[in-house]
Design an enzyme around this catalytic site. Sequence first.
Site, PDB file in Angstrom:
ATOM      1  N   ASP A  16       0.821  -1.216   0.000  1.00 20.81           N
ATOM      2  CA  ASP A  16       0.000   0.000   0.000  1.00 20.81           C
ATOM      3  C   ASP A  16       0.860   1.274   0.000  1.00 20.81           C
ATOM      4  O   ASP A  16       1.974   1.282   0.523  1.00 20.81           O
ATOM      5  CB  ASP A  16      -0.888  -0.026   1.262  1.00 20.81           C
ATOM      6  N   ASN A  42     -10.578  -3.391  -6.436  1.00 19.90           N
ATOM      7  CA  ASN A  42      -9.776  -2.432  -7.202  1.00 19.90           C
ATOM      8  C   ASN A  42     -10.316  -2.154  -8.614  1.00 19.90           C
ATOM      9  O   ASN A  42      -9.874  -1.207  -9.273  1.00 19.90           O
ATOM     10  CB  ASN A  42      -8.304  -2.890  -7.290  1.00 19.90           C
TER      11      ASN A  42
HETATM   12  C1  FPP Z   1      -2.137  -0.002  -3.273  1.00 17.28           C
HETATM   13  O1  FPP Z   1      -1.620   1.309  -3.231  1.00 17.28           O
HETATM   14  C2  FPP Z   1      -1.519  -0.700  -4.402  1.00 17.28           C
HETATM   15  C3  FPP Z   1      -2.220  -1.305  -5.405  1.00 17.28           C
HETATM   16  C4  FPP Z   1      -3.695  -1.355  -5.457  1.00 17.28           C
HETATM   17  C5  FPP Z   1      -1.514  -1.933  -6.557  1.00 17.28           C
HETATM   18  C6  FPP Z   1      -0.290  -2.728  -6.186  1.00 17.28           C
HETATM   19  C7  FPP Z   1       0.355  -3.185  -7.424  1.00 17.28           C
HETATM   20  C8  FPP Z   1       1.679  -3.190  -7.644  1.00 17.28           C
HETATM   21  C9  FPP Z   1       2.698  -2.814  -6.642  1.00 17.28           C
HETATM   22  C10 FPP Z   1       2.203  -3.664  -8.966  1.00 17.28           C
HETATM   23  C11 FPP Z   1       2.114  -5.149  -9.054  1.00 17.28           C
HETATM   24  C12 FPP Z   1       3.113  -5.683  -9.959  1.00 17.28           C
HETATM   25  C13 FPP Z   1       3.815  -6.814  -9.705  1.00 17.28           C
HETATM   26  C14 FPP Z   1       4.854  -7.195 -10.677  1.00 17.28           C
HETATM   27  C15 FPP Z   1       3.598  -7.673  -8.513  1.00 17.28           C
HETATM   28  P1  FPP Z   1      -2.624   2.552  -3.484  1.00 17.28           P
HETATM   29  O2  FPP Z   1      -2.630   2.821  -4.936  1.00 17.28           O
HETATM   30  O3  FPP Z   1      -3.952   2.238  -2.891  1.00 17.28           O
HETATM   31  O4  FPP Z   1      -1.878   3.672  -2.691  1.00 17.28           O
HETATM   32  P2  FPP Z   1      -2.570   4.933  -1.967  1.00 17.28           P
HETATM   33  O5  FPP Z   1      -3.352   4.377  -0.805  1.00 17.28           O
HETATM   34  O6  FPP Z   1      -1.385   5.735  -1.539  1.00 17.28           O
HETATM   35  O7  FPP Z   1      -3.428   5.616  -2.985  1.00 17.28           O
END
Ligand code: FPP
Length: 240
Positions: A18, A66
């Site tokens: 996150d 998501n």
């Molecule tokens: C949450 O942070 C993250 C996600 C919903 C996506 C996670 C995906 C990746 C790290 C890429 C995956 C790729 C591989 C190769 C495993 P957020 O976007 O909710 O962060 P925020 O709360 O700061 O908005």
Amino acid sequence: MQQDATPLLPRHIGIIMDGNGRWAKRRSLPRSAGHRQGARTFRTISRYCRDIGIEYLTVYAFSTENWKRPQEEIDAIMNLLRDYLNELERHSDEDEGVLRFIGDTAPLAEDLRLRIDEVQARTAGRPGITVNIALNYGGRAEIVRAVQRAAELAVSGEISPDAVDEALVNSLLYTAGQPPVDLIIRPSGEQRLSNFMLWQGAYAELVFMDVLWPDFAPADLDRALEEYQRRSRRFGGIGS
Ligand code: FPP
């Protein structure tokens, strides 16, 4: 983390990756840049887990919720997964261990599904770490799916309803055959599970950290492991 600490290492670590969006926002970058850096962090941390002898690592890459995000962001995350799978195909290395995807892959683009099937078949049975990427995953949906399968077995007469126990449900989860999650790490300051590994993490130690996932370094994993080692795990008993 020293190798001699191995007996105190969790067998199975779960990570809620996150903070990508906030990381990007602080830099006035698009959210996709945060996910790109988050995918790099994933590579670093999964290799580090492999090197220190962690047996199972499960990362939360995309939840069943998501899909509510803008299409552009969904596409960016799927493309990062595509890039990762392509990279693995080009540099196939036994040392990388087993790669599995947990979650409902049916709604994903066909090319991605084929790549996922291919990498799972190619890496199955390898020694070393198993990395589960939770993709279109939700803990409740996973439990519902297992219960539906148990109900089908009972209705078809293959099992009696009494045979539905924890071991059976376990065997019908995406993580069948894997140990429960010992430690769940959530960076970025949020303190909730967000539908991640609800069954497998029933007795997991939870470690919440202030660092954003794109900035998460091996030293942060060491800090989480040190915290884990300080905890006394009692599994409902009174401890020693
Ligand atoms: C949450 O942070 C993250 C996600 C919903 C996506 C996670 C995906 C990746 C790290 C890429 C995956 C790729 C591989 C190769 C495993 P957020 O976007 O909710 O962060 P925020 O709360 O700061 O908005």
